[in-house]
Structure formats: C-alpha cells, structure tokens
Design a protein around this motif. Structure first.
Motif, mmCIF file in Angstrom:
data_model
loop_
_atom_site.group_PDB
_atom_site.id
_atom_site.type_symbol
_atom_site.label_atom_id
_atom_site.label_comp_id
_atom_site.label_asym_id
_atom_site.label_seq_id
_atom_site.Cartn_x
_atom_site.Cartn_y
_atom_site.Cartn_z
ATOM 1 N N ALA A 11 64.242 13.221 33.593
ATOM 2 C CA ALA A 11 65.114 14.066 32.782
ATOM 3 C C ALA A 11 64.341 15.133 32.024
ATOM 4 O O ALA A 11 63.200 14.937 31.620
ATOM 5 C CB ALA A 11 65.895 13.208 31.796
ATOM 6 N N GLU A 20 66.007 6.310 28.714
ATOM 7 C CA GLU A 20 66.002 7.363 29.733
ATOM 8 C C GLU A 20 65.193 6.888 30.929
ATOM 9 O O GLU A 20 63.973 6.777 30.864
ATOM 10 C CB GLU A 20 65.398 8.649 29.163
ATOM 11 C CG GLU A 20 65.613 9.866 30.019
ATOM 12 C CD GLU A 20 67.078 10.281 30.094
ATOM 13 O OE1 GLU A 20 67.718 9.951 31.132
ATOM 14 O OE2 GLU A 20 67.582 10.917 29.163
ATOM 15 N N CYS A 30 69.363 16.601 31.287
ATOM 16 C CA CYS A 30 69.704 15.424 30.472
ATOM 17 C C CYS A 30 71.204 15.295 30.252
ATOM 18 O O CYS A 30 71.679 14.234 29.844
ATOM 19 C CB CYS A 30 68.977 15.482 29.133
ATOM 20 S SG CYS A 30 69.626 16.744 28.001
ATOM 21 N N SER A 33 62.744 13.400 23.354
ATOM 22 C CA SER A 33 62.448 13.918 24.697
ATOM 23 C C SER A 33 61.055 13.506 25.139
ATOM 24 O O SER A 33 60.897 12.565 25.926
ATOM 25 C CB SER A 33 62.613 15.444 24.703
ATOM 26 O OG SER A 33 61.813 16.062 23.706
ATOM 27 N N ALA A 56 61.217 11.904 28.698
ATOM 28 C CA ALA A 56 61.807 13.139 29.222
ATOM 29 C C ALA A 56 60.867 14.285 28.859
ATOM 30 O O ALA A 56 59.958 14.111 28.051
ATOM 31 C CB ALA A 56 63.197 13.374 28.633
ATOM 32 N N CYS A 101 69.301 13.009 23.140
ATOM 33 C CA CYS A 101 68.449 12.223 24.026
ATOM 34 C C CYS A 101 68.973 10.791 24.103
ATOM 35 O O CYS A 101 69.465 10.245 23.117
ATOM 36 C CB CYS A 101 67.013 12.206 23.497
ATOM 37 S SG CYS A 101 66.333 13.850 23.173
ATOM 38 N N ARG A 102 68.870 10.192 25.280
ATOM 39 C CA ARG A 102 69.300 8.803 25.443
ATOM 40 C C ARG A 102 68.294 7.839 24.830
ATOM 41 O O ARG A 102 67.097 8.106 24.805
ATOM 42 C CB ARG A 102 69.458 8.473 26.929
ATOM 43 C CG ARG A 102 70.585 9.187 27.617
ATOM 44 C CD ARG A 102 70.649 8.811 29.089
ATOM 45 N NE ARG A 102 71.763 9.514 29.736
ATOM 46 C CZ ARG A 102 71.684 10.758 30.199
ATOM 47 N NH1 ARG A 102 70.545 11.425 30.111
ATOM 48 N NH2 ARG A 102 72.734 11.340 30.754
ATOM 49 N N GLU A 109 75.560 7.514 29.266
ATOM 50 C CA GLU A 109 74.393 7.073 28.505
ATOM 51 C C GLU A 109 73.521 6.122 29.317
ATOM 52 O O GLU A 109 72.307 6.078 29.164
ATOM 53 C CB GLU A 109 74.830 6.391 27.200
ATOM 54 C CG GLU A 109 75.299 7.352 26.130
ATOM 55 C CD GLU A 109 74.182 8.240 25.612
ATOM 56 O OE1 GLU A 109 73.212 7.715 25.037
ATOM 57 O OE2 GLU A 109 74.268 9.458 25.809
#
Length: 477
Positions: A275, A221, A210, A308, A313, A217-218, A256
């Motif tokens: 990710a 994602e 990631c 996540s 992710a 965390c984005r 990002e």
C-alpha cells in the motif's frame, strides 16, 4: 486447500525487486503542477489557454532540496493532469509548455525536474493522467489509446531512469462527450518494455492505493492481499469523475481488513501488492494562495508518517508549486520541520549490537541477526513455530520511547505481537501491535529499562525478524 496450506501459501508470497525498491524508499513527494496553479482551480477544463502558464522563477533545485530536507527519497511529477496540458513539449499536441510564454516556449518542466532530481540524489517518477479533457480523440478509444501511448513513450525514453509511473483511474467525458476505454494492458506492456525497473502504481500491478486521500492508515496493512485488488482502481464505474472534495475524504470501513486469515481463507489467489498512503500538505492538490495558511500541522504529518511508513505502507506527500514555480515558504518550513523530527527521532539506535536471546532459532538464522543492522539477515525460529519470544539486553538501563521492527523483505508473516520492558523485576507492556511487514514503528510513553522483549503471539508458518531497533525520540520533541 486446507487453511493451514493457505497460511503457508500466504507466507511464501514474495515481492518483485521493483516493488521492494519503492517500499524501501518509504517516503517520497508528489508534485502537482499545471495551468491550475494559474487559474486557481483543482481540475482544469482542458480549455485553458497555454498563455496562462508562466512560472517565471521556476527552480526545480529548490523543490528537490525541500524534499531532501523532509527526508524524502524521490519525486513524482504530474507531467499531464486531467486538463491535458503537458509540462513537456510533446510532439503530439499543441496544448503544452511549447505554446506558453515561459522561457518563450522553449522550456521543459519535466526535463528541469528530472535533471534536478539526479543532481540532488532523488529518484524521479512520472504521473500521466489517462483522462484528458482537452484532447479531441479522447472517447475514440483506439485513436486516443495510441495518442496516450505516444506521450507515454516520450516520457519513458526522454528523461532517464523512471522509478515509478503513477496512474489514477479518473475517467470522465472528453470534449466529444464520449467516455474512453483505456487499454491498460498496452500501457503496462510499454512501461515494462521501456522502463522495466519502474513500478506501476495505483492503477497498476505494483503498488496499491490505500483507499483514500485523507491520510487514513489501517491498523493492519497487509502486503499480501487478494489478487482481485489489482483491478479495483481500473473499474470505470468507481472512478473519480467530478471535482468532488468528498472523494478525497472517503474510505470504507468494510475495506479495513484486506489480508487477515479470514480473508485469505476465502481466496484462491494472493499477490504481493503493498500500500501507498497519499495526501497533500495543503487542502488542495494544486496551489491556491488562499491556502497559504492551511499547511498541515507538523503533528498531523507525523501521525500520517507513523501510520504509513510506520505501518507497512509508503508515504506519498504532495507539495504544489506556486505561480512563481517555487514551493511556498510555509510548505518548505513544514517539510524541514518534518525532516528534523524524523532525523532526530531515529538518530541513535540503542539496540545496535545488543545482546539478544530467543526462545528458539534456526542455526542459520540466530537471534543476533535481528540487531546486526543488515537487512539481508534475519532471526527465525524453527519451521512451523508460530509463537516465539526475542529478548534484547541493552547492557545498561536506557530511556526509550520507540521500537522499530522489520521483517525480512521477502515475506510478511507476523500477525500479532507485544513489546514489553522489565521494571522492578516484572515485565510490563509498552505496546501491542498486529502486523509488522516491511516496517512497524511502535511509539509509546518513555520508559527506562535494560531489557525489552518482543512476544510474537500469532504468525504465519514461522516468523522472521530482520531489524529490532530502539530509540529515544522524546528529547527531540
């Protein structure tokens, strides 16, 4: 290729079965264990005497039970870290458990953990550090690459099925002062030959890092990203070369956005490269008694879980065994608390078998497929429809505070959506989101309603939805 063509191309990029197998695990453990637990170091020098390694009470079944209590589905063991000390009796070095006092040199940590995982129903994975600060051939690239592949072969052939081989790109100097050139392609070929079902993670083509070790965390994602990301962690100039705590905190805001329309419009090749978010339950990756009271709070772990597992992710959480060879009691307690929260929050799906209507649907993909509990079926509107609405009737008024959405496992298309609920005859917004992907967990303050709808505002080619689940988690808080 026009933008429209590129959007369709992106929508059609699909995962391999080995990638899917890891994504569907969602949450699994990292276990950092080596001489470092006994020297109170994060990175060993490679000069440690094997005699320091003596986890007299080692109990891999205790590790497995603690991981299962947390809801984890697998465990990745650091079979060799940068110090070069091997947790199995490798034929290719004396720097291993065979020269330690543990079990009078007859022990094999890798064997014990692999066997415990199989007994307990966890999948087993391996971490093998390419950087080796002990091995004298490191820096003599052909010789060391052969050494590394020999050790990799031992691990891939001696311990049953491996679900993941986890590499990092750390590349510092060896004992001879030289820098090694890793033969990544040869490593990958050996893994594909000996363990074709194993995902190769981070410095590998299957699962993407990631970008930080802080649990960040984005918001969006994407699993579909530029092909160039495959090689990012292999570039030596960017590799981690010092035991620098700042490295674990860094993430770049420039990264990002890895998969929006703006990004894919400029890319010739896209790949499925999902990710993984990795962080440790403590400040360090290895055990330090001084950190026994610094185990991450439950609230922080829940936040990472939402970002996540709930943000397309996977979640790799490190738990370091102590000098006894056990997970410390504080870590075990926190893992149980996290597992209790996960199980309690997502115990009863209020939308199971609910009545569903959609603005439109393909005949072979009706709206009801979104709530049938089957990951092999999905709702989809007609081809080319990028906006659509799905309305779920719970039958009676229900109180809820989470919605879980999942797209069909072989694509990722939704770019922007809103969740709304009916109150006093009016639709009110509960949650606004961007991507969905494998799974999107949408938490919001509890509301009470019979009706909830998903408005897909932007998607690629046409959206799909394999799961629409509704939960009430606040009563389990």
């Amino acid at each position: 290729m026009t933008l429209k063509d590129k959007i369709r191309y992106a929508a059609e990029v699909a995962p391999t079965e080995r990638q899917l197998s890891v994504q569907e695990m969602e949450f699994y453990a990292f276990v950092h264990f080596s001489v470092n637990a006994f020297t109170d170091q994060e990175w060993g020098s490679g000069k440690e005497d094997p005699s320091v390694f003596n986890p007299a009470e080692l109990d891999a079944d205790q590790w497995v039970e603690a991981c299962k209590a947390a809801g984890m589905k697998g465990l990745i063991l650091t079979c060799k870290h940068h110090d070069g000390f091997c947790l199995w009796p490798s034929r290719y070095t004396e720097h291993s458990v065979k020269n330690s006092p543990w079990k009078n040199g007859s022990g094999d940590v890798v064997r014990e953990v692999a066997d415990a995982c199989r007994r307990g129903g966890l999948r087993f994975g391996i971490y093998l550090s390419p950087w080796d600060r002990h091995e004298q051939t490191y820096g003599d690239s052909p010789a060391y690459n052969e050494y590394f592949q020999n050790q990799l072969r031992e691990l891939l052939t001696g311990y049953g099925d491996i679900f993941c081989v986890w590499f990092d790109g750390a590349c510092g100097e060896g004992p001879n002062g030289k820098r090694q050139v890793y033969d990544w392609d040869a490593y990958y070929a050996l893994i594909r030959e000996l363990q074709p079902g194993a995902a190769i993670s981070v410095c590998g083509p299957d699962i993407r890092w990631c970008g930080n070790e802080a649990g960040h965390c984005r918001e969006s994602e994407w699993s579909v990203v530029p092909a160039s990301l495959r090689d990012n962690e292999k570039i030596q100039e960017k590799s981690q070369q010092e035991d620098d705590g700042e490295f674990a905190k860094k993430y770049s805001s420039e990264d990002e956005d890895l998969g929006s329309r703006d990004v894919i419009a400029q890319e010739k090749e896209l790949i499925w490269y999902p990710a993984e978010v990795n962080t440790s339950i403590r400040p360090g990756w290895f055990y330090h008694a001084s950190q026994d009271d610094q185990v991450k709070p439950l609230e922080e772990l829940i936040k990472v879980y939402y970002g996540s597992v709930g943000g397309n992710a996977t979640f790799l959480l490190n738990i370091p065994p102590d000098t006894r060879g056990l997970f410390h009691e504080n870590d075990v307690q926190r893992l149980k608390e996290l597992g209790d929260w996960i199980r309690g929050t997502f115990e009863t799906n209020l939308a199971a078998g609910a009545s569903v209507q959609a603005t439109e649907a393909m005949e072979e993909h009706p709206a009801a497929d979104a709530v049938d509990g089957n990951r092999d079926t999905f709702w989809a509107p007609q081809e080319g429809t990028e906006q659509a609405v799905l309305t779920v009737d719970l039958g009676t008024e229900q109180t809820f505070d989470h919605v879980v959405l999942q797209e069909y496992r072989y694509s990722q298309r939704v770019e922007l959506f809103a969740l709304e609920y009916m109150e006093d005859g009016e639709w009110k917004t509960a949650y606004n989101g961007t991507v969905i992907g494998y799974k999107r967990i949408c938490p919001f303050p509890a509301v009470t309603s019979r009706y909830i709808r998903l408005s897909i505002q932007e998607s690629r080619w046409w959206p799909n939805l394999s799961a629409f689940e509704v939960y009430r988690g606040d009563r389990n808080a």
